[in-house]
Design an enzyme around this catalytic site. Structure first.
Site, short mmCIF file in Angstrom:
data_model
loop_
_atom_site.label_atom_id
_atom_site.label_comp_id
_atom_site.label_asym_id
_atom_site.label_seq_id
_atom_site.Cartn_x
_atom_site.Cartn_y
_atom_site.Cartn_z
N ASP A 166 0.82 -1.21 0.00
CA ASP A 166 0.00 0.00 0.00
C ASP A 166 0.86 1.27 0.00
OD1 ASP A 166 -2.26 -1.61 0.14
OD2 ASP A 166 -2.34 -1.52 2.33
N LYS A 167 0.26 2.34 -0.45
CA LYS A 167 0.94 3.64 -0.53
C LYS A 167 1.63 4.01 0.78
CE LYS A 167 -0.10 8.56 -0.77
NZ LYS A 167 -1.10 9.48 -0.24
#
Length: 302
Positions: free
Chosen positions: A137-138
């Site tokens: 994830d970011k």
């Protein structure tokens, strides 16, 4: 392509973006909100906003716009390369960096940085995700493997399917976990109440997370998680499922939490069989400064 839908009594008072995300199976809610903003959706011939509440008998029409191909550009963004040869790159992705370009994130991604760093990435995942074998994830930091050719890509993907890739994460979670070790075996799929989130659902895909408690704090625990599968948001969803959501997680955690820029999750170690040599390769990186400072804060507070 023009499509139509007549609102039934059962749909009464639903938000149009929510309704259409259920009706149009292949479109996300954010995608539909963009279509509404760009006036590709009409109700009874009129343009409406995303929060419009539909009424029984409303005639909704929409035109799915042609997808504009992304023009990926190489960007001179600093990369923390842990390992690289002619087949594989292992990078330590910083928190806040998106892995590959998508709507709203066309620039500044790991892929943009990789294209500048080297021009030989595998093409199996298409133009938008060259070399990308798996994602994090970011706002999750840590180790990611990238394939530099199709042969390496196929090998690494097969290792993921066979569950022979070793991936360990560390996380700070809410609450004091009673058990030192545990396994969460619960299927994950799209949350039926919110398509922007994943959830443990009966018809989801198999998902298994093993965890070990490394430290106990007052109101928090420091854990190591080992992935057996790699579902979207798996650790975040599984820890929420056992009532120990990640600290700082804006999507799955409580509002009252530690002050962090996103969830306290770090991909600390990665191990795989090299696609060409057959040698076992393993790597480990320490969490970023914000993560370690938060741990120190909790240690001093406890």
């Amino acid at each position: 392509m023009n499509e139509h839908y007549k609102v039934s009594e059962a749909d009464q008072a639903k938000r149009i973006d929510k309704l259409l995300s259920d009706v149009i199976q292949d479109a996300s809610r954010s995608q539909i909100q963009l279509w509404l903003k760009e006036k590709h959706v009409h109700v009874n011939g009129d343009v409406v906003k995303s929060n419009y509440k539909v009424q029984e008998g409303d005639k909704i029409s929409w035109t799915i716009p042609e997808v504009k191909p992304l023009e990926l550009k190489a960007e001179d963004i600093e990369l923390d390369v842990i390992f690289e040869d002619s087949d594989v790159i292992v990078v330590n992705k910083p928190s806040g960096m998106v892995v590959h370009p998508a709507a709203g994130h066309e620039e500044g991604t790991l892929v943009n940085a990789l294209l500048y760093h080297c021009n030989d990435l595998s093409g199996i995942n298409g133009v938008e995700r060259p070399g990308i074998v798996h994602r994090i994830d970011k706002d999750t930091s840590g180790l990611l493997m990238v394939a530099k050719n199709d042969k390496a890509h196929e090998s690494l993907v097969q290792q993921l399917v066979d569950k022979t890739v070793e991936r360990k994460y560390v996380a700070i979670v809410h609450g004091t976990i009673a058990h030192e070790y545990g396994t969460i075996d619960a299927p994950i799929g799209r949350d039926p109440k919110d398509r922007q989130r994943m959830a443990v659902v009966d018809n989801g895909r198999d998902a298994v997370t093993h965890f070990q408690v490394l430290e106990h704090f007052k109101d928090y625990s420091y854990v190591e998680c080992k992935l057996e599968t790699g579902r979207t948001h798996q650790i975040r969803v599984h820890m929420r499922y056992i009532n120990h959501p990640l600290a700082g997680d804006p999507k799955y955690g409580p509002r009252k939490t530690l002050e962090l820029d996103g969830q306290a999750l770090h991909a600390k170690s990665l191990g795989f069989t090299h696609p060409t040599t057959g040698e076992w390769k393993s790597f480990e990186v320490a969490p970023p400064e914000e993560f370690t400072q938060t741990l120190e804060y909790l240690r001093n507070k406890s």
